[in-house]
Design an enzyme around this catalytic site. Structure first.
Site, short mmCIF file in Angstrom:
data_model
loop_
_atom_site.label_atom_id
_atom_site.label_comp_id
_atom_site.label_asym_id
_atom_site.label_seq_id
_atom_site.Cartn_x
_atom_site.Cartn_y
_atom_site.Cartn_z
N ASP A 45 0.89 -1.19 0.04
CA ASP A 45 0.08 -0.01 0.13
C ASP A 45 0.75 1.21 -0.09
O ASP A 45 1.82 1.24 0.52
CB ASP A 45 -0.80 0.08 1.23
N TYR A 105 2.69 4.74 0.87
CA TYR A 105 2.62 5.54 2.35
C TYR A 105 1.32 6.61 2.45
O TYR A 105 1.07 6.96 1.50
CB TYR A 105 3.81 6.42 2.56
N PHE A 146 8.20 1.59 -1.12
CA PHE A 146 9.32 1.80 -0.14
C PHE A 146 9.84 3.14 -0.41
O PHE A 146 10.48 3.72 0.93
CB PHE A 146 10.30 0.84 -0.15
N HIS A 156 8.98 -9.46 6.05
CA HIS A 156 8.72 -7.94 5.45
C HIS A 156 9.47 -6.93 6.46
O HIS A 156 9.69 -7.25 7.48
CB HIS A 156 7.14 -7.83 5.94
#
Length: 237
Positions: free
Chosen positions: A75, A77, A88, A197
């Site tokens: 998803d 930020y 990321f 993760h």
């Protein structure tokens, strides 16, 4: 609403040229038009990240034939000024989020690459690292608010399009959500690097996984160049 959707589809909601042939089938499906309308509605009524026109920034930064590594996020930020369309990565000048900070820690431990003072990952993207989120928009401060609206179908098609190419690729699947995409990948021709993760919730399992050396070894095994994971300093001024 219809007028707004048409404007969005025709101008801002546009897949980059290098990807259009590979994704042509998806762009013509009814769900994609509905998705464009949904995003247009959301932008009219709420603050949505990333900014309009940056939904496909990852595809723009890494052309279809240039993808050598695909790193799958989930998803965007959802805090102010962070998301800019690449998983990321955050925009220049924004504080490095915890997951990315952990990625940089592991990069240092794995390859001795010191952590940069910013989280703008364009240098990776320009070398063929496709920083793809599964969902490409989100309402401000509401994680997963655009989940299940059609983005996943589209990004599954992106993953499959990369898998269908002749050129081999390294797919990086961090966390259980990303690992569910494994059936989309032809593992007889591509290399998959799996791991925990990098979020603080699972970082203890992520640390020590050495994904960057695995990725570079796979690229060299394909006869290609390794990725230069060092993030250059941002220009001053």
């Amino acid at each position: 609403m219809t007028e707004l959707a048409e404007v969005t589809v025709g101008t801002e909601f546009e897949v980059p040229e290098s990807w259009r042939a590979a994704l042509a089938g998806e762009l013509e499906k009814p769900y994609f038009a509905k998705l464009a309308e949904f995003v247009a509605e959301q932008r009219a009524e709420h603050q949505v990240f990333p900014p309009s026109g940056q939904e496909f920034a990852a595809l723009a930064a890494t052309p279809y034939q240039g993808v050598r590594v695909l790193v799958l996020g989930q998803d965007p930020y959802h805090d102010d000024n962070q998301a800019h369309g690449m998983s990321f990565s955050v925009q220049p000048g924004i504080k490095i989020p915890p997951s990315l900070r952990n990625i940089f820690k592991e990069l240092d431990a794995d390859l001795g690459v010191p952590a940069p003072d910013h989280g703008y990952l364009m240098h990776w993207a320009e070398q063929g690292v496709l920083l793809l989120n599964a969902v490409l928009t989100v309402r401000a401060h509401e994680a997963n608010s655009h989940k299940g609206k059609g983005w996943e179908k589209f990004t599954d098609a992106v993953i499959k399009a990369v898998s269908d190419r002749e050129e081999p690729c390294v797919f990086v699947l961090w966390g259980n959500y990303a690992k569910k995409k494994l059936p989309l990948i032809d593992t007889t021709r591509h290399v998959v690097v799996e791991g925990a993760h990098p979020s603080p919730l699972s970082a203890r399992l992520f640390f020590g996984s050495r994904p960057f050396s695995q990725i570079n070894a796979a690229l060299e095994g394909f006869g290609g160049e390794p990725i230069d994971w060092r993030i250059p300093a941002l220009p001053q001024g």
